[in-house]
Design an enzyme around this catalytic site. Structure first.
Site, PDB file in Angstrom:
ATOM      1  N   ARG A   1       0.825  -1.219   0.000  1.00 46.15           N
ATOM      2  CA  ARG A   1       0.000   0.000   0.000  1.00 46.15           C
ATOM      3  C   ARG A   1       0.855   1.263   0.000  1.00 46.15           C
ATOM      4  NH1 ARG A   1      -2.913  -3.334   3.650  1.00 46.15           N
ATOM      5  NH2 ARG A   1      -4.965  -3.901   2.825  1.00 46.15           N
TER       6      ARG A   1
ATOM      7  N   LYS B   1       4.096 -19.078   8.374  1.00 48.30           N
ATOM      8  CA  LYS B   1       3.336 -19.384   9.579  1.00 48.30           C
ATOM      9  C   LYS B   1       2.968 -18.073  10.264  1.00 48.30           C
ATOM     10  CE  LYS B   1       6.307 -18.992  13.384  1.00 48.30           C
ATOM     11  NZ  LYS B   1       6.097 -18.680  14.744  1.00 48.30           N
TER      12      LYS B   1
ATOM     13  N   LYS C   1      17.170 -23.917   8.550  1.00 51.62           N
ATOM     14  CA  LYS C   1      18.455 -23.737   9.226  1.00 51.62           C
ATOM     15  C   LYS C   1      19.371 -24.917   8.933  1.00 51.62           C
ATOM     16  CE  LYS C   1      16.553 -20.900  12.910  1.00 51.62           C
ATOM     17  NZ  LYS C   1      17.276 -19.672  12.607  1.00 51.62           N
TER      18      LYS C   1
ATOM     19  N   GLU D   1      14.268 -17.957  23.729  1.00 51.00           N
ATOM     20  CA  GLU D   1      14.481 -16.607  23.197  1.00 51.00           C
ATOM     21  C   GLU D   1      14.835 -15.672  24.343  1.00 51.00           C
ATOM     22  OE1 GLU D   1      11.521 -15.787  19.658  1.00 51.00           O
ATOM     23  OE2 GLU D   1      10.429 -16.622  21.346  1.00 51.00           O
TER      24      GLU D   1
ATOM     25  N   HIS E   1       7.383 -25.057  15.017  1.00 53.32           N
ATOM     26  CA  HIS E   1       8.828 -25.300  15.124  1.00 53.32           C
ATOM     27  C   HIS E   1       9.156 -26.555  15.937  1.00 53.32           C
ATOM     28  CE1 HIS E   1       9.196 -21.451  13.370  1.00 53.32           C
ATOM     29  NE2 HIS E   1       9.188 -20.727  14.456  1.00 53.32           N
TER      30      HIS E   1
ATOM     31  N   LYS F   1       9.947 -17.034  26.066  1.00 56.24           N
ATOM     32  CA  LYS F   1      10.549 -15.715  25.835  1.00 56.24           C
ATOM     33  C   LYS F   1      11.216 -15.246  27.129  1.00 56.24           C
ATOM     34  CE  LYS F   1       7.742 -13.979  22.079  1.00 56.24           C
ATOM     35  NZ  LYS F   1       8.918 -13.932  21.190  1.00 56.24           N
TER      36      LYS F   1
END
Lengths: 525, 338
Positions: free
Chosen positions: A70, A183, A217, A251, A275, A375
């Site tokens: 856009r 995903k 990976k 993470e 994953h 996380k």
């Protein structure tokens, strides 16, 4: 024999030239159309990946990359946008000569999509670009857009005659049209089916490439090589020798700018359904009879189908969900999840999940698989650890105060890609002291250079038409089917526990209890 | 000698850039020579910063010992020089990474080092250690400070498989023991006290004495452990060991330690009835005079501090005798400061 018949049986000149040339990569010139071409994914991942393919000579000649979005942007603006992304995120710096060639392949179309309008502007641009660059009409449509736009965009492609009628499409047909979707494929089984149905209205399954970037990976690809190209490991991969398997995807970052998405997703949807279950299926699959994409995907599917369903109270015993509270990151204070911008202060979204999973097949009967992801953990680290069974408590393992460490095969997915085998060795000296040591393999120091990013491999595979590293519809839906009882249980029973952990910890205490109950411990990363 | 550093490349860096900087230093090392990357464990060395110490002074004290230890037990070395008492929670105020190369020219190996200067509330220290240690090798924490003055951070100990310290540095034995027992309660951590190692010849001599040990005199507090001032902690460890092994009453165990400022030997055990000590620990040897048996003198092992630490690093089995001793000491010193 008539000449015409003889000619029909001969391979093409291109095929003859490619024959017996192992380095030949059969990617054909293509137009890559990126819906959401001015978005974050294109900026950080896709354009740097395509640039690196170009540097390596793997991007087919004359290929065109057309971003659509856009934003008001000229082709030159788009080239500047791409250069900025490459400068910031490419694994290799800008090479001015190479950049010049690459920049010439970049174009931008300002057009809304995902609505009832046509894609006329895009069509006109593609006609011009393909004509000027001598392209044959091979098209790759990358839907780098929110899942809600998958179905409308695909319908628009179909309505605007960008894809040939389904019944006329075969895998060998040229020019080809392929679509890549990112995903999450849905947020539950029903929505995943709806997306897959919408894709199937315009594309055959062999044209659809569902990306799980983890599968691109290098170390993940190496799992199959490790297992099936070495005689030492595969005989050990079963319930006779393996005590348990741990898969951790940690993470260090918090939710960051993704609160809007993450509040609706949570760790189970965001990481486990895709994953972690994909990694699990690679580690646990049977040896495939060939490297054909569907053969490998069939064997991975078998693992997913063998996962023991978790239901009822079993969910509270085998699944731990947690949410991070305020804590520390490398000494620096960081806020809790509920204090993050865009997060509901009463949110019950899980930022951590740990599960004990069983695979009910002959190979893995009785071997627990422990999965965890979260996380704001102490560091960014993804690893698969295969713990072999202890040696008997005799000889060197007879001291109850000093049991030997088990042999562990650890596959490091990120960072510092590689794998290590932990073994016991005698320390030099007059006493029989045994110490855990490692046989360690690092991609970086062994092969040198920098490892290609996952998106490079995956984009190249789509151009070649190799779907091995992509999720098939049945895999996605079977994974959702296994996850759904957990999601339903959490939704129906708002009183089910949501444990907390301080940012910078390895997860809540309940996750430790989950594994301690079985006499095991999480491996430190 | 294998432990001599033949080359060290170091670089100052930012806390968030430690790993990339280390990777760059490894590349530089690789360009200079062929080295093997060696790592058997994480060795986290913690010490308090000294008053007025410059921010970039890291491991100034003990650096030779640390180099020798790491050369003989290749470890990812993490040195944390910490300013206690700071109320702030923040990232390290200075960080430096290095790669140190060891070994003869035909067998070079190198280890990586991370040097951290922290000035923050202790509550934020564990997140630094968690980030910097490798999970695939054992972690040992070596506290250089007097644990009776500087409380070990339980969150750091929770990350470790082994704790090394030297109780000879403790100014207050009772506090040191209490702090240690509290800090390690319910943790799966091996405890290694360098002072305990120094006592090994004495413990061995008493064990060899066997039935000849005057146990009745000991139970009646007719035996004394005399020590030079610097061996006070060792004397208490010995008392704790005897208390734990022989189930001595607390008041007896407390009574038997006697500090003698003028003492020339390091430590001696004697009954009130005899001028000749049962055991006398000197600088180089140990004299043993068992009742009703021939006396003898035995050389004690020559063990430098780095020898001791390397030996402890290689021994991950728990020392049950030391644990029992510390627990006994915690009980018998709980009535008051020793």
């Amino acid at each position: 024999m008539p000449d015409a018949v003889v000619n029909a049986e001969l391979p093409s000149i291109a095929e003859q030239l490619a024959e017996a040339d192992a380095s030949h990569v059969a990617a054909e010139p293509v137009s890559i159309v990126i819906f959401g071409g001015a978005g974050d994914l294109a900026h950080r991942k896709l354009l740097p990946a395509l640039y690196n393919l170009s540097l390596d000579g793997l991007l087919p000649p004359r290929t065109a990359i057309v971003g659509i979005g856009r934003k008001e942007m000229s082709d030159d603006d788009y080239r500047a946008f791409a250069k900025d992304g490459i400068t910031q995120f490419s694994r290799r710096p800008i090479d001015e000569a190479a950049w010049k060639t690459f920049a010439g392949a970049l174009f931008f179309v300002n057009q809304t999509f995902g609505d009832e309008g046509s894609l006329g502007t895009l069509g006109s641009k593609l006609d011009i670009v393909e004509h000027e660059r001598g392209l044959s009409g091979n098209r790759l449509y990358y839907l780098a857009v929110p899942p809600a736009l998958f179905a409308p965009t695909v319908r628009q492609l179909q309505r605007s005659r960008f894809v040939p009628p389904l019944e006329s499409v075969t895998p060998a047909q040229r020019p080809f049209a392929r679509v890549i979707v990112e995903k999450p494929i849905g947020r539950d089984l029903d929505s995943a089916r709806a997306i897959n149905d919408a894709l199937a209205e315009a594309f055959n399954e062999h044209q659809i490439y569902r990306i799980d970037h983890y599968l691109g990976k290098e170390t993940v690809q190496n799992i199959l090589v490790l297992r099936f190209a070495n005689s030492i490991f595969e005989p050990l991969f079963n319930q006779k020798h393996v005590d348990h398997v741990q898969i951790t995807v940690a993470e260090a970052e918090g939710v960051g700018t993704r609160a809007g998405y993450y509040e609706q997703a949570g760790a189970l949807r965001d990481m486990v359904q895709n994953h972690l279950l994909q990694l699990l299926s690679l580690v646990a699959m049977e040896p495939p009879r060939s490297l054909d994409a569907d053969v490998i995907r069939d064997d991975k599917l078998e693992v997913l189908l063998s996962l023991r369903p978790l239901t009822g109270d079993e969910i509270d015993r085998r699944v731990v969900r947690g949410q991070y509270t305020a804590g520390f990151d490398l000494g620096r204070p960081v806020p809790g999840y509920r204090q993050e911008e865009g997060v509901d202060p009463q949110s019950r979204t899980e930022t951590f999940v740990a599960l004990q999973v069983c695979i009910d097949n002959w190979r893995w009967a009785g071997v627990p698989f422990f999965l965890r992801t979260g996380k704001r953990m102490p560091k960014r680290a993804s690893e698969i650890s295969v713990f072999l069974k202890d040696v008997p408590p005799i000889l060197f393992n007879s001291d109850p105060n000093g049991r030997l460490d088990p042999n562990v095969l650890s596959i490091r997915i990120q960072p510092d890609e590689g794998f290590a085998l932990g073994i016991s060795s005698k320390i030099p000296g007059p006493r029989a002291r045994v110490y855990p040591v490692k046989m360690d393999f690092h991609y970086g120091s062994t092969f040198g250079g920098t490892t290609p990013e996952a998106y490079e491999r995956l984009l190249l595979d789509v151009m070649i038409g190799d779907a091995t590293l992509f999720m098939r519809r049945d895999q996605v839906e079977v994974a959702w089917r296994w996850v759904m009882p957990i999601l339903d249980h959490w939704r129906d029973d708002s009183g089910s526990p949501l444990a907390t952990y301080a940012a910078g910890d390895w997860g809540p205490e309940a996750a430790e209890t989950l594994i301690h109950r079985t006499g095991r411990r999480w491996r430190a990363l | 000698m294998a432990s001599t550093v033949v080359d060290r490349i170091w670089r100052d860096t930012e806390p968030g850039e430690i790993e990339p900087t280390l990777a760059a230093v490894w590349r530089d090392v690789g360009r200079r020579s062929t080295v093997a990357r060696a790592v058997m464990s994480n060795l986290v060395v913690v010490r308090a910063s000294q008053a007025g110490e410059p921010v970039d002074a890291y491991a100034a004290t003990h650096i030779d010992t640390i180099d020798e230890v790491v050369g003989r037990h290749p470890s990812r070395l993490i040195v944390i020089v910490h300013e206690y008492g700071c109320p702030l929670t923040r990232a390290p105020i200075a960080t430096r990474v290095a790669v140190a190369t060891y070994g003869p020219p035909h067998a070079r190996y190198a280890v990586e080092e991370v040097l951290v200067r922290s000035s923050c509330d202790e509550v934020s220290l564990p997140s630094i250690v968690r980030r910097l240690t490798r999970g695939d090798v054992p972690t040992t924490v070596w506290y250089l400070d007097d644990l009776s003055e500087r409380l070990p951070v339980r969150g750091i100990l929770a990350e470790a498989r082994q704790l090394i310290f030297d109780s000879q540095r403790w100014s207050d034995m009772a506090t040191g023991v209490r702090v240690l027992v509290d800090a390690t309660r319910d943790l799966r951590i091996d405890i290694a006290d360098l002072n305990w190692r120094r006592l090994a010849p004495v413990r061995d001599a008493l064990r060899r004495m066997g039935e000849a040990l005057p146990i009745d005199a000991l139970r009646q507090a007719q035996v004394r452990i005399r020590c030079a001032p610097q061996e006070r902690a060792a004397a208490w460890l010995l008392a704790g060991w005897l208390a734990a092994r022989l189930s001595l009453p607390h008041d007896v165990a407390r009574a038997i330690v006697l500090e003698e400022p003028a003492m020339t030997a390091r430590l001696a055990i004697a009954t009130n009835a005899s001028e000749t000590p049962l055991v006398e620990l000197g600088g180089n040897d140990i004299s043993v005079a068992p009742p009703h048996a021939r006396a003898y003198v035995h050389a004690i092992p020559r063990e430098t501090q780095s020898d001791a630490i390397v030996n402890e690093l290689g021994n991950l089995a728990g020392d049950a005798a030391l644990l029992d001793t510390l627990r006994a000491l915690a009980e018998l010193t709980s009535a008051g400061s020793s």
